[in-house]
Structure formats: C-alpha cells, structure tokens
Design an enzyme around this catalytic site. Sequence first.
Site, PDB file in Angstrom:
ATOM      1  N   SER A 157       0.832  -1.194   0.000  1.00  0.00           N
ATOM      2  CA  SER A 157       0.000   0.000   0.000  1.00  0.00           C
ATOM      3  C   SER A 157       0.877   1.258   0.000  1.00  0.00           C
ATOM      4  O   SER A 157       1.695   1.430  -0.903  1.00  0.00           O
ATOM      5  CB  SER A 157      -0.956  -0.041   1.202  1.00  0.00           C
ATOM      6  OG  SER A 157      -1.953   0.948   1.087  1.00  0.00           O
ATOM      7  N   ASP A 251     -10.536  -3.935  -4.501  1.00  0.00           N
ATOM      8  CA  ASP A 251      -9.699  -2.863  -3.947  1.00  0.00           C
ATOM      9  C   ASP A 251      -9.896  -1.614  -4.790  1.00  0.00           C
ATOM     10  O   ASP A 251      -9.781  -1.672  -6.018  1.00  0.00           O
ATOM     11  CB  ASP A 251      -8.226  -3.311  -4.002  1.00  0.00           C
ATOM     12  CG  ASP A 251      -7.261  -2.273  -3.442  1.00  0.00           C
ATOM     13  OD1 ASP A 251      -7.696  -1.185  -3.018  1.00  0.00           O
ATOM     14  OD2 ASP A 251      -6.040  -2.546  -3.452  1.00  0.00           O
ATOM     15  N   HIS A 281      -7.905  -5.068  -0.446  1.00  0.00           N
ATOM     16  CA  HIS A 281      -6.716  -4.309  -0.075  1.00  0.00           C
ATOM     17  C   HIS A 281      -6.250  -4.753   1.310  1.00  0.00           C
ATOM     18  O   HIS A 281      -7.043  -4.909   2.233  1.00  0.00           O
ATOM     19  CB  HIS A 281      -7.060  -2.815  -0.051  1.00  0.00           C
ATOM     20  CG  HIS A 281      -5.872  -1.923   0.104  1.00  0.00           C
ATOM     21  ND1 HIS A 281      -5.144  -1.475  -0.966  1.00  0.00           N
ATOM     22  CD2 HIS A 281      -5.281  -1.388   1.204  1.00  0.00           C
ATOM     23  CE1 HIS A 281      -4.160  -0.702  -0.545  1.00  0.00           C
ATOM     24  NE2 HIS A 281      -4.227  -0.644   0.781  1.00  0.00           N
TER      25      HIS A 281
END
Length: 328
Positions: A157, A251, A281
């Site tokens: 991320s 996501d 995610h």
Amino acid sequence: MPLDRILRHLIAWQQADGPPVPARALGVEEARRRYRANAAPLPTDTAQGPHPEVTSTDETLTAADGTTLACRVYTPPTDRGRLVTYLHGGGWTVGDLDSHDLACRSVADALGAVVVAVDYRRAPEFPYPTPLLDCIATARWAARVHPGRPHVLAGDSAGASLAVGVALDARDQGDLPLAAQLLLYPPTDPRLLFAAGSAHAEGHLLSLDDMAYHYDLYVPDAHRRRDPAVDLLGADLRHLPPAVVATAEFDPLHDEGVELADKLAVSGVPVRHVPGPGLVHGYFLMQHLVPAAAARSALVLAELDTLLGPPQHDDRPAADEHCEAVRA
C-alpha cells in the site's frame, strides 16, 4: 470471481453494528490505535507461530536530518544472500514495525533474505517528503550494513508507493544498486481518478474517502502531488529495477495498480503482475486469518523469488525478463 467467503464474513462482522467509521472521522490517534489492535501480535509461544525460526533484532539508524529512526532486522533460518528493505503500509499515517512484523517474517522466510524494516516518520506530524526521505536513508543504511546482496525494495500500500519513490531516487543518484521491487497494491494516482471509477470504491475495508483523507495528510500541498514520487503514473519509470506488482480484485486501488504494471512494462522494466482474485486491499497482512490471502501471498513471493533468480549455489533456472500476469 466472488469476494472470498472468509473475507465476506469478516467484513459483515465488522459492519454488524453499523457502517464503518471513515478514517477522517476517527482522527489520527484513534486510527493508529485501531490499526495496531487489528494487527496480529506474535503468539506468546513462538514455536507455534508463523515463521518461528525467523529471528529479529531492533536497531537504529540515522535519517538525513540527523533524526534517529527505529528499525528491525529479520534474519531467516536459511540465508540465501538476499536483502529486502521493507516499507510498511498504512496510508502514510498509521502502521509501524509491530503491525507488519508477521509480514516481514513471511518475506524473510520465503526469500531467504535479511529484511530491514523501518519506523519511518508519518503524516500528519511529518508530511511528504519526510517519510520518503526516511525510507531513502533506510535503504542506503541497509545496503551499507549488508553489502553485496541483491537488494529488493518492498512495500504494501503506502509502503509500495514509498518503495517506488526510493527506486526513483536510487536511479537518479546512481549509487544504490537495486535488484527488484515488490509492490503490493500500490497507490499510484493522487488525483484518485482510477479509484473514483472503481466498482469497489466502498464497502471493502478501504474506501475512496479514506484514500482522499490519507493523501490530504501526507501531501497537504496540492502542487506537490505532481512530484514523481507521489504521482507515480506521471513519473518517468524508465531504468527502474524489475518489479512484481500485486493487486487485489476488490480494492479501490486495483485499476491504478494494473496501470502501474502496464506503464512499467511500456517503459522497458521487466514486470510481473500478480492479480488477487476475490481479495481485498491489505490481504498480505491477513495471511494468518484468510487461507486465500496466504496462498496468494505465497504466490507473490514465489514470483519475486523467480524474478531474482537463483543464488550462485542454486541450480534453478533464472526468471524470464518480460511482463506477464500470473493467473494461478
């Protein structure tokens, strides 16, 4: 494919008392507290825990401005001579060494690599570019302390975004050799045009508004969002190290992750895109809870292992250097 059954139940359980509270409504301190509370701690009996033979030591390094940063160095049971600088996710605002401890252990164990993780300074107390500069300093420290090893920049991320920023700096400075990048569901588009058009912008743990809030804290100066290390899709990606890019189907950042993989390939960078069917995610941090997340994480690390090629004592064939999607 449909959302993974266990993830579907997990999301339903989290929403049993009502819709999730947006990150901007929680505030930074409460968001950090919840993030850490949701991270799996190491079991008291480490013999029963995941990757029990990976050992870790807490150390410190010095940032570019002289600030002392905490870092953690993981040593695998079988050292294959590799080095990974791992940059944790959390929207540049939450996350720390403890929240990503199991993730770093899985990387060290799967790759036979020494892994260096850093507690970089976070927004909003330290907005861009301080977190990036801390990560640059960490990668250089890791290379000095563990010289001669093929060096991977890895992150999930926000950490994946930071990893690309470090790779861009290393390319431009020309004094930090890198072997590969591991980019897990990276945020690449600060304008959030891809996320706004996503069919999964809400209801799957990460929302479009959460991403907007994190960007507001990380890069409050809108003009700086055009910087290559923030607007990765607008950056010159030529001559970056080979990359494994992992995305998750459910996501908001899925499409911009795919776009990054495509742009890397067009720029001449060997890249392997590993889709995450049925996943959300953050799945790399869910390996202990969701079997599908564990299986896909293992596949991602196997692709990186292949991309790096064998150590000198390993007889396995080296990776082909071309763009491909792994659909297993």
